[in-house]
Motif scaffolding. Structure first.
Motif, PDB file in Angstrom:
ATOM      1  N   TYR A  39       0.938  -1.266  -0.072  1.00 23.64           N
ATOM      2  CA  TYR A  39      -0.020   0.112   0.013  1.00 23.64           C
ATOM      3  C   TYR A  39       0.816   1.169  -0.093  1.00 23.64           C
ATOM      4  O   TYR A  39       1.538   1.478   0.987  1.00 23.64           O
ATOM      5  N   ARG A  41       1.476   5.173  -0.198  1.00 27.62           N
ATOM      6  CA  ARG A  41       0.662   6.210   0.177  1.00 27.62           C
ATOM      7  C   ARG A  41       1.097   7.475  -0.942  1.00 27.62           C
ATOM      8  O   ARG A  41       2.350   7.698  -0.966  1.00 27.62           O
ATOM      9  N   SER A  42       0.211   8.405  -1.494  1.00 24.34           N
ATOM     10  CA  SER A  42       0.244   9.211  -2.260  1.00 24.34           C
ATOM     11  C   SER A  42       1.432   9.016  -3.298  1.00 24.34           C
ATOM     12  O   SER A  42       1.852   9.636  -3.611  1.00 24.34           O
ATOM     13  N   GLN A  52      -3.039  10.669  -4.903  1.00 26.70           N
ATOM     14  CA  GLN A  52      -3.545   9.276  -4.239  1.00 26.70           C
ATOM     15  C   GLN A  52      -2.804   8.035  -3.943  1.00 26.70           C
ATOM     16  O   GLN A  52      -1.986   8.064  -4.579  1.00 26.70           O
ATOM     17  N   ASP A  53      -3.282   7.318  -3.185  1.00 28.87           N
ATOM     18  CA  ASP A  53      -2.757   6.119  -2.685  1.00 28.87           C
ATOM     19  C   ASP A  53      -2.734   5.076  -3.820  1.00 28.87           C
ATOM     20  O   ASP A  53      -3.566   5.065  -4.523  1.00 28.87           O
TER      21      ASP A  53
END
Length: 67
Positions: A39, A41-42, A52-53
């Motif tokens: 995951y 982030r950014s 956005q992730d």
């Protein structure tokens, strides 16, 4: 396509990503054999100029090809 890439090239790892709320894409990737790995982030630019992730899924050659 994944099987061809692994069988006909030296590629050992395929990476695909989707934004976190795109659960339909997550299911498609998992059905194709990809496993959720990260995951981030950014990571991606959003249409509105923000960030956005990204949820990354990975498929390894060993997941599809016999020993």
């Amino acid at each position: 396509m994944s099987l061809w890439a692994f069988a006909e090239t030296d590629i050992a790892r395929l990476i695909a990503g989707a934004v976190p709320d795109n659960l339909a894409s997550h299911r498609v990737l998992e059905k194709a054999g990809f496993k959720r790995e990260a995951y981030l982030r950014s990571r991606l630019p959003a249409p509105d100029g923000s960030r956005q992730d990204d949820v990354q899924f990975v498929l390894l050659a060993e997941d599809l090809l016999p020993g």
